[in-house]
Design an enzyme around this catalytic site. Structure first.
Site, short mmCIF file in Angstrom:
data_model
loop_
_atom_site.label_atom_id
_atom_site.label_comp_id
_atom_site.label_asym_id
_atom_site.label_seq_id
_atom_site.Cartn_x
_atom_site.Cartn_y
_atom_site.Cartn_z
N GLY A 11 -56.95 0.49 76.12
CA GLY A 11 -56.16 1.08 77.14
C GLY A 11 -57.36 1.05 78.71
N ASN A 33 -52.77 0.47 69.06
CA ASN A 33 -51.65 -0.16 68.65
C ASN A 33 -51.33 -1.08 69.76
OD1 ASN A 33 -50.40 1.32 70.74
ND2 ASN A 33 -49.02 2.43 69.29
N PHE A 81 -58.05 8.95 73.30
CA PHE A 81 -57.48 8.32 74.57
C PHE A 81 -55.96 7.99 74.10
CE2 PHE A 81 -61.82 6.56 75.36
CZ PHE A 81 -62.02 7.41 76.49
N SER A 125 -55.60 16.29 81.33
CA SER A 125 -55.37 15.97 82.49
C SER A 125 -55.31 17.23 83.46
CB SER A 125 -53.86 15.05 82.54
OG SER A 125 -53.36 15.12 83.81
N THR A 127 -52.81 17.70 85.25
CA THR A 127 -51.59 18.21 85.29
C THR A 127 -51.27 19.10 84.79
OG1 THR A 127 -49.38 17.23 85.17
CG2 THR A 127 -50.63 16.99 83.05
N TYR A 149 -44.88 15.74 79.47
CA TYR A 149 -46.16 15.23 79.32
C TYR A 149 -47.42 15.99 79.18
CZ TYR A 149 -50.63 12.66 80.73
OH TYR A 149 -51.88 12.33 80.74
N LYS A 153 -50.35 17.78 76.54
CA LYS A 153 -51.72 17.80 76.78
C LYS A 153 -52.00 19.35 76.53
CE LYS A 153 -52.64 13.59 77.80
NZ LYS A 153 -53.50 12.81 76.85
N TYR A 177 -59.03 14.76 83.65
CA TYR A 177 -59.03 14.04 84.56
C TYR A 177 -58.12 14.28 85.80
CZ TYR A 177 -60.01 11.22 80.19
OH TYR A 177 -60.14 10.80 78.94
N ASN A 199 -47.75 5.06 89.31
CA ASN A 199 -49.27 5.42 89.95
C ASN A 199 -49.30 4.80 91.30
OD1 ASN A 199 -50.20 6.10 86.95
ND2 ASN A 199 -49.88 7.72 88.22
N GLY A 294 -41.56 17.07 91.59
CA GLY A 294 -42.28 17.32 90.64
C GLY A 294 -44.13 17.14 91.14
P1 NAD Z 1 -53.54 3.57 78.63
O1 NAD Z 1 -51.97 3.59 78.34
O2 NAD Z 1 -54.06 2.43 79.45
O3 NAD Z 1 -54.23 3.80 77.35
C1 NAD Z 1 -53.73 4.30 76.18
C2 NAD Z 1 -54.17 3.48 75.04
O4 NAD Z 1 -53.63 4.08 73.70
C3 NAD Z 1 -53.21 1.97 75.31
O5 NAD Z 1 -54.02 0.87 75.04
C4 NAD Z 1 -52.15 2.13 74.11
O6 NAD Z 1 -51.85 1.01 73.66
C5 NAD Z 1 -52.89 3.19 73.02
N1 NAD Z 1 -51.92 3.90 72.30
C6 NAD Z 1 -50.89 4.75 72.79
N2 NAD Z 1 -50.14 5.30 71.67
C7 NAD Z 1 -51.12 4.95 70.59
C8 NAD Z 1 -50.79 5.37 69.48
N3 NAD Z 1 -49.71 6.10 68.80
N4 NAD Z 1 -51.55 4.88 68.59
C9 NAD Z 1 -52.49 4.03 68.88
N5 NAD Z 1 -52.69 3.43 69.84
C10 NAD Z 1 -51.93 4.10 70.93
O7 NAD Z 1 -53.85 4.86 79.33
P2 NAD Z 1 -55.11 5.32 80.20
O8 NAD Z 1 -54.73 5.62 81.67
O9 NAD Z 1 -56.19 4.80 79.81
O10 NAD Z 1 -55.21 6.88 79.55
C11 NAD Z 1 -55.98 7.24 78.63
C12 NAD Z 1 -55.87 8.85 78.07
O11 NAD Z 1 -56.16 9.65 79.41
C13 NAD Z 1 -54.35 9.00 77.88
O12 NAD Z 1 -54.42 10.15 76.84
C14 NAD Z 1 -53.77 9.83 79.26
O13 NAD Z 1 -52.58 10.71 78.93
C15 NAD Z 1 -54.98 10.35 79.59
N6 NAD Z 1 -54.80 10.58 81.11
C16 NAD Z 1 -54.87 9.57 81.75
C17 NAD Z 1 -54.84 9.42 83.41
C18 NAD Z 1 -54.51 8.42 84.09
O14 NAD Z 1 -54.09 8.61 85.26
N7 NAD Z 1 -54.65 7.13 84.06
C19 NAD Z 1 -54.93 11.05 84.03
C20 NAD Z 1 -55.07 11.98 83.09
C21 NAD Z 1 -55.27 12.07 81.59
C1 WQD Z 2 -50.63 10.16 93.69
C2 WQD Z 2 -49.90 10.31 95.14
C3 WQD Z 2 -47.57 10.64 95.10
C4 WQD Z 2 -46.96 6.40 94.20
C5 WQD Z 2 -50.09 11.35 87.87
C6 WQD Z 2 -49.76 12.16 86.75
C7 WQD Z 2 -51.07 13.10 86.30
C8 WQD Z 2 -52.18 11.85 86.05
C9 WQD Z 2 -52.49 10.91 86.92
C10 WQD Z 2 -51.98 11.50 83.69
C11 WQD Z 2 -48.68 11.35 95.08
C12 WQD Z 2 -48.25 9.44 95.86
C13 WQD Z 2 -47.50 7.48 94.34
C14 WQD Z 2 -46.04 5.78 95.00
C15 WQD Z 2 -46.56 7.47 96.57
N1 WQD Z 2 -52.00 11.21 84.82
N2 WQD Z 2 -47.47 8.28 95.24
N3 WQD Z 2 -45.99 6.14 96.20
O1 WQD Z 2 -48.84 12.05 90.63
O2 WQD Z 2 -51.16 12.67 91.22
O3 WQD Z 2 -50.80 12.17 88.98
O4 WQD Z 2 -51.40 10.34 87.51
O5 WQD Z 2 -52.22 12.41 83.38
O6 WQD Z 2 -50.70 13.64 85.21
O7 WQD Z 2 -48.80 13.30 87.20
O8 WQD Z 2 -50.68 10.13 90.58
O9 WQD Z 2 -50.83 8.02 91.49
O10 WQD Z 2 -48.62 8.94 90.87
O11 WQD Z 2 -49.62 9.79 92.82
O12 WQD Z 2 -46.49 8.09 97.75
O13 WQD Z 2 -45.57 4.72 94.73
O14 WQD Z 2 -49.45 9.13 95.70
O15 WQD Z 2 -46.42 11.18 95.70
O16 WQD Z 2 -48.98 12.30 96.34
P1 WQD Z 2 -50.20 11.78 90.38
P2 WQD Z 2 -50.12 9.20 91.35
#
Ligand code: NAD
Ligand code: WQD
Length: 334
Positions: A11, A33, A81, A125, A127, A149, A153, A177, A199, A294
């Site tokens: 990912g 997966n 992850f 996160s 969040t 979600y 976490k 993060y 995002n 939210g």
């Molecule tokens: P991503 O979706 O790119 O990566 C997750 C990977 O896990 C993917 O490759 C997916 O195919 C794999 N996967 C999902 N479910 C699975 C399962 N049941 N078994 C095996 N593989 C599985 O997401 P990411 O952005 O790289 O996020 C990684 C982690 O970080 C996640 O736990 C996410 O919740 C957390 N996180 C992400 C962000 C963000 O903004 N990207 C922010 C905070 C936390």
């Molecule tokens: C950022 C800002 C939106 C899209 C989310 C999850 C958080 C974490 C990271 C996993 C906000 C604004 C966005 C758009 C916009 N993920 N926006 N137009 O909401 O801070 O966090 O991703 O853990 O849990 O909630 O990130 O990138 O969605 O938004 O104006 O099309 O951009 O309102 O102010 P967010 P985001």
């Protein structure tokens, strides 16, 4: 040097972390997966690093596959992850989220216990802080999740903390993060959401590429200088390097710790769009719409604990994040 299994290793954050770990001399095993990753990510990683990592294509909920992964080679630590990560989707498909994120983690932890693997780094996160009472947010801030979600976490944070306290796990790092964006500077790996991005940065990139007509700005009436939301955007390679430092800490000493991974800088939606337009010389058409339910107004980290525990701090700025995201988008969608 250690051998580290990355669940969700193909990912967005997992693949960049694989690069950072390999650069520091570790062996990496990818377990994914591929439900949210492209099949060619391992090959792209090999182009970046010169190393072909073993890849196990399986689900973390598949006990036999997990057992086989641990039987195949000795594993020193796991970075977990693998999860579903879309906040809005989690409200529409709660069981799918609880199953993947919580049951998946329980199965992983059981397999780790059977294999005698006691070290885990977990992707949490920002969040979990919900609407923060103050910014910058320290790790000690009140936790108040508002989505399913976020609850998955928080549940996993408690679960692995309990397992460390009861000595089922020896070392636990919980990494919260903030907003990861950017891509590896090669442009070979990056974030590739399926369907319409939720995002901000992937959406900006798709507007710049002409895939979407305009960016919907969710609210211009927040109590911030320009009225748009403020976030702590962090370059994914900075995040990747923090994982390498965290897992090395777990390898060196037992115990549990929780760290924010952010830059400590608040950047508004309009600031990010302006930086993107400036460094990439591409206009982004905007359409101001209502607030997204939210969303919080302001969210940025106090990142000092990560610096004092790991000697790590983010070093890449917003312009580098915008440049690298755009390079990835243009190379990828050619
Ligand atoms: P991503 O979706 O790119 O990566 C997750 C990977 O896990 C993917 O490759 C997916 O195919 C794999 N996967 C999902 N479910 C699975 C399962 N049941 N078994 C095996 N593989 C599985 O997401 P990411 O952005 O790289 O996020 C990684 C982690 O970080 C996640 O736990 C996410 O919740 C957390 N996180 C992400 C962000 C963000 O903004 N990207 C922010 C905070 C936390
Ligand atoms: C950022 C800002 C939106 C899209 C989310 C999850 C958080 C974490 C990271 C996993 C906000 C604004 C966005 C758009 C916009 N993920 N926006 N137009 O909401 O801070 O966090 O991703 O853990 O849990 O909630 O990130 O990138 O969605 O938004 O104006 O099309 O951009 O309102 O102010 P967010 P985001």
């Amino acid at each position: 040097m250690a051998r580290i299994l990355l669940t969700g290793g193909a990912g967005f954050i997992g693949s960049h972390t694989a690069v950072a770990l390999i650069e520091r001399g570790h062996d990496v095993v990818l377990f994914d997966n591929f439900e949210n990753a492209e099949r060619d990510v391992p090959a792209r990683l090999a182009r970046i690093t010169g190393i072909v990592c073993p890849v196990i294509e399986a689900d973390v909920r598949d006990e036999a596959a997990m057992a086989a992964a641990f039987a195949l080679q000795p594993i020193d630590a796991v970075i977990h992850f693998a999860a579903l990560k879309a906040v809005g989707e989690s409200e529409r498909e709660p069981l799918r989220y609880y199953d993947s994120n919580i049951i998946g983690t329980i199965r992983l932890l059981a397999a780790m216990q059977r294999a005698g693997v006691g070290r885990i780094v977990f992707s949490s996160s920002a969040t979990v802080y919900g609407e923060p009472e103050t910014c910058p947010i320290p790790e000690t801030a009140k936790l108040q999740v508002s989505s399913i979600y976020g609850r998955t976490k928080l549940a996993v944070e408690s679960l692995i903390t309990d397992l460390e306290r009861t000595k089922t796990l020896s070392a636990v790092a919980i990494l919260r993060y903030f907003n990861p964006i950017g891509a590896h500077p090669s442009g070979l790996i990056g974030e590739n959401p399926r369907g319409e991005p939720s995002n901000l940065m992937p959406y900006i990139c798709q507007v710049a590429r002409g895939i979407r007509p305009h960016l919907n700005v969710f609210g211009r009436d927040y109590p911030t200088p320009d009225g748009t939301g403020i976030r702590d955007f962090i370059h994914v390679m900075d995040l990747a390097e923090a994982h390498a430092a965290a897992v090395e800490h777990c390898l060196a000493q037992p115990g549990a710790f929780t760290l924010n991974l952010g830059t400590g800088q608040g950047v508004s939606v309009l600031d990010l769009v302006a930086a993107f337009e400036r460094v990439n010389e591409v206009p982004i058409k905007l359409n101001v719409v209502a607030r997204r339910p939210g969303d919080v107004a302001i969210c940025y980290a106090d990142p000092r604990l990560a610096k004092s525990m790991l000697g790590w701090q983010a070093s890449r700025g917003v312009e580098e994040m915008c440049r690298d995201s755009w390079r990835w988008q243009t190379l990828y969608s050619q």
